[in-house]
Design a protein around this motif. Structure first.
Motif, PDB file in Angstrom:
ATOM      1  N   GLY A 151       0.796  -1.222   0.000  1.00  0.00           N
ATOM      2  CA  GLY A 151       0.000   0.000   0.000  1.00  0.00           C
ATOM      3  C   GLY A 151       0.825   1.267   0.000  1.00  0.00           C
ATOM      4  O   GLY A 151       0.326   2.340   0.341  1.00  0.00           O
ATOM      5  N   LYS A 152       2.079   1.174  -0.402  1.00  0.00           N
ATOM      6  CA  LYS A 152       2.963   2.343  -0.421  1.00  0.00           C
ATOM      7  C   LYS A 152       2.916   3.094  -1.746  1.00  0.00           C
ATOM      8  O   LYS A 152       3.489   4.163  -1.859  1.00  0.00           O
ATOM      9  CB  LYS A 152       4.407   1.931  -0.138  1.00  0.00           C
ATOM     10  CG  LYS A 152       4.615   1.393   1.254  1.00  0.00           C
ATOM     11  CD  LYS A 152       6.040   0.995   1.474  1.00  0.00           C
ATOM     12  CE  LYS A 152       6.235   0.443   2.869  1.00  0.00           C
ATOM     13  NZ  LYS A 152       7.613  -0.042   3.059  1.00  0.00           N
ATOM     14  N   ARG A 153       2.260   2.534  -2.723  1.00  0.00           N
ATOM     15  CA  ARG A 153       2.086   3.200  -4.009  1.00  0.00           C
ATOM     16  C   ARG A 153       0.683   3.760  -4.071  1.00  0.00           C
ATOM     17  O   ARG A 153      -0.146   3.480  -3.227  1.00  0.00           O
ATOM     18  CB  ARG A 153       2.310   2.226  -5.172  1.00  0.00           C
ATOM     19  CG  ARG A 153       3.731   1.761  -5.365  1.00  0.00           C
ATOM     20  CD  ARG A 153       4.720   2.867  -5.727  1.00  0.00           C
ATOM     21  NE  ARG A 153       4.507   3.492  -6.996  1.00  0.00           N
ATOM     22  CZ  ARG A 153       5.244   3.326  -8.064  1.00  0.00           C
ATOM     23  NH1 ARG A 153       6.273   2.532  -8.060  1.00  0.00           N
ATOM     24  NH2 ARG A 153       4.963   3.977  -9.169  1.00  0.00           N
ATOM     25  N   ARG A 154       0.417   4.512  -5.114  1.00  0.00           N
ATOM     26  CA  ARG A 154      -0.860   5.193  -5.280  1.00  0.00           C
ATOM     27  C   ARG A 154      -2.046   4.299  -4.918  1.00  0.00           C
ATOM     28  O   ARG A 154      -2.126   3.150  -5.323  1.00  0.00           O
ATOM     29  CB  ARG A 154      -0.970   5.647  -6.739  1.00  0.00           C
ATOM     30  CG  ARG A 154      -2.108   6.563  -7.024  1.00  0.00           C
ATOM     31  CD  ARG A 154      -2.026   6.999  -8.437  1.00  0.00           C
ATOM     32  NE  ARG A 154      -2.081   5.849  -9.319  1.00  0.00           N
ATOM     33  CZ  ARG A 154      -2.805   5.802 -10.414  1.00  0.00           C
ATOM     34  NH1 ARG A 154      -3.502   6.818 -10.785  1.00  0.00           N
ATOM     35  NH2 ARG A 154      -2.806   4.726 -11.162  1.00  0.00           N
ATOM     36  N   GLN A 155      -2.940   4.855  -4.162  1.00  0.00           N
ATOM     37  CA  GLN A 155      -4.150   4.133  -3.742  1.00  0.00           C
ATOM     38  C   GLN A 155      -5.155   4.095  -4.895  1.00  0.00           C
ATOM     39  O   GLN A 155      -5.071   4.856  -5.842  1.00  0.00           O
ATOM     40  CB  GLN A 155      -4.774   4.824  -2.539  1.00  0.00           C
ATOM     41  CG  GLN A 155      -3.852   4.895  -1.332  1.00  0.00           C
ATOM     42  CD  GLN A 155      -3.497   3.538  -0.760  1.00  0.00           C
ATOM     43  OE1 GLN A 155      -4.354   2.667  -0.656  1.00  0.00           O
ATOM     44  NE2 GLN A 155      -2.254   3.337  -0.403  1.00  0.00           N
ATOM     45  N   ASN A 156      -6.132   3.224  -4.771  1.00  0.00           N
ATOM     46  CA  ASN A 156      -7.222   3.105  -5.751  1.00  0.00           C
ATOM     47  C   ASN A 156      -6.721   2.848  -7.168  1.00  0.00           C
ATOM     48  O   ASN A 156      -7.164   3.462  -8.119  1.00  0.00           O
ATOM     49  CB  ASN A 156      -8.114   4.351  -5.723  1.00  0.00           C
ATOM     50  CG  ASN A 156      -8.747   4.540  -4.377  1.00  0.00           C
ATOM     51  OD1 ASN A 156      -9.144   3.572  -3.743  1.00  0.00           O
ATOM     52  ND2 ASN A 156      -8.835   5.768  -3.931  1.00  0.00           N
ATOM     53  N   THR A 157      -5.787   1.953  -7.285  1.00  0.00           N
ATOM     54  CA  THR A 157      -5.286   1.551  -8.584  1.00  0.00           C
ATOM     55  C   THR A 157      -5.566   0.058  -8.761  1.00  0.00           C
ATOM     56  O   THR A 157      -5.574  -0.680  -7.770  1.00  0.00           O
ATOM     57  CB  THR A 157      -3.776   1.841  -8.715  1.00  0.00           C
ATOM     58  OG1 THR A 157      -3.288   1.273  -9.933  1.00  0.00           O
ATOM     59  CG2 THR A 157      -2.983   1.261  -7.578  1.00  0.00           C
ATOM     60  N   PRO A 158      -5.776  -0.388  -9.987  1.00  0.00           N
ATOM     61  CA  PRO A 158      -6.013  -1.820 -10.192  1.00  0.00           C
ATOM     62  C   PRO A 158      -4.811  -2.675  -9.809  1.00  0.00           C
ATOM     63  O   PRO A 158      -4.938  -3.868  -9.622  1.00  0.00           O
ATOM     64  CB  PRO A 158      -6.307  -1.944 -11.686  1.00  0.00           C
ATOM     65  CG  PRO A 158      -6.229  -0.595 -12.274  1.00  0.00           C
ATOM     66  CD  PRO A 158      -5.915   0.390 -11.215  1.00  0.00           C
ATOM     67  N   MET A 159      -3.649  -2.057  -9.656  1.00  0.00           N
ATOM     68  CA  MET A 159      -2.449  -2.827  -9.335  1.00  0.00           C
ATOM     69  C   MET A 159      -2.463  -3.378  -7.915  1.00  0.00           C
ATOM     70  O   MET A 159      -1.866  -4.413  -7.654  1.00  0.00           O
ATOM     71  CB  MET A 159      -1.186  -1.976  -9.526  1.00  0.00           C
ATOM     72  CG  MET A 159      -0.691  -1.947 -10.933  1.00  0.00           C
ATOM     73  SD  MET A 159      -0.417  -3.598 -11.643  1.00  0.00           S
ATOM     74  CE  MET A 159       0.786  -4.288 -10.536  1.00  0.00           C
ATOM     75  N   GLN A 160      -3.112  -2.724  -6.999  1.00  0.00           N
ATOM     76  CA  GLN A 160      -3.092  -3.215  -5.612  1.00  0.00           C
ATOM     77  C   GLN A 160      -3.714  -4.596  -5.473  1.00  0.00           C
ATOM     78  O   GLN A 160      -3.087  -5.482  -4.900  1.00  0.00           O
ATOM     79  CB  GLN A 160      -3.702  -2.196  -4.672  1.00  0.00           C
ATOM     80  CG  GLN A 160      -2.754  -1.027  -4.510  1.00  0.00           C
ATOM     81  CD  GLN A 160      -3.201  -0.043  -3.495  1.00  0.00           C
ATOM     82  OE1 GLN A 160      -4.342   0.397  -3.520  1.00  0.00           O
ATOM     83  NE2 GLN A 160      -2.308   0.310  -2.607  1.00  0.00           N
ATOM     84  N   PRO A 161      -4.923  -4.834  -5.988  1.00  0.00           N
ATOM     85  CA  PRO A 161      -5.457  -6.194  -5.864  1.00  0.00           C
ATOM     86  C   PRO A 161      -4.681  -7.215  -6.693  1.00  0.00           C
ATOM     87  O   PRO A 161      -4.556  -8.374  -6.296  1.00  0.00           O
ATOM     88  CB  PRO A 161      -6.908  -6.075  -6.330  1.00  0.00           C
ATOM     89  CG  PRO A 161      -7.032  -4.753  -6.996  1.00  0.00           C
ATOM     90  CD  PRO A 161      -5.913  -3.906  -6.513  1.00  0.00           C
ATOM     91  N   VAL A 162      -4.142  -6.792  -7.824  1.00  0.00           N
ATOM     92  CA  VAL A 162      -3.333  -7.712  -8.641  1.00  0.00           C
ATOM     93  C   VAL A 162      -2.071  -8.098  -7.875  1.00  0.00           C
ATOM     94  O   VAL A 162      -1.728  -9.277  -7.757  1.00  0.00           O
ATOM     95  CB  VAL A 162      -2.980  -7.085 -10.007  1.00  0.00           C
ATOM     96  CG1 VAL A 162      -1.980  -7.944 -10.770  1.00  0.00           C
ATOM     97  CG2 VAL A 162      -4.234  -6.869 -10.837  1.00  0.00           C
ATOM     98  N   ALA A 163      -1.371  -7.107  -7.341  1.00  0.00           N
ATOM     99  CA  ALA A 163      -0.132  -7.366  -6.605  1.00  0.00           C
ATOM    100  C   ALA A 163      -0.399  -8.176  -5.338  1.00  0.00           C
ATOM    101  O   ALA A 163       0.427  -9.001  -4.943  1.00  0.00           O
ATOM    102  CB  ALA A 163       0.560  -6.051  -6.276  1.00  0.00           C
TER     103      ALA A 163
END
Length: 113
Positions: A82-94
């Motif tokens: 969660g250290k990168r931009r919030q509300n991005t599709p990458m968070q659930p993918v990562a």
């Protein structure tokens, strides 16, 4: 970079973007060449739909091909934490990626032109 970017004029930002957009990316050697094939399989299944079949990105998604392996690993970890931009599709993918997946994806992507 964010402090520096804040002092740039719009024209300077455009000129910098144009300069970097014209550079040719070069593939790199992976630190883990044995994981490249596994990374290619993972990329095709999880990443290609957004970042493109060749990992060159598009107007909305960044280019991943040829990026430094360590940068890719660190970025995927940052998305997981969660250290990168919030509300991005990458968070659930990562969040779904195991450490071996991150290593394999990074190995593959760094070798792509």
């Amino acid at each position: 970079m964010s402090k520096l970017a804040k002092i740039l004029s719009d024209d300077e930002r455009v000129n910098i973007a144009l300069y970097y957009s014209q550079l040719k990316a070069r593939p790199r050697m992976s630190q883990q060449p044995q994981r490249v094939a596994e990374g290619e399989r993972l990329y095709s299944g999880k990443c290609a739909v957004c970042h493109g079949a060749d990992a060159n990105g598009n107007h909305a998604m960044p280019r991943l091909a040829g990026q430094p392996e360590e940068y890719l690993v660190n970025t995927l970890h940052a998305f997981q934490e969660g250290k990168r931009r919030q509300n991005t599709p990458m968070q659930p993918v990562a969040a779904e990626l195991k450490e071996t997946d991150i290593q394999a994806l990074s190995a593959y992507l760094t070798t792509q032109p």
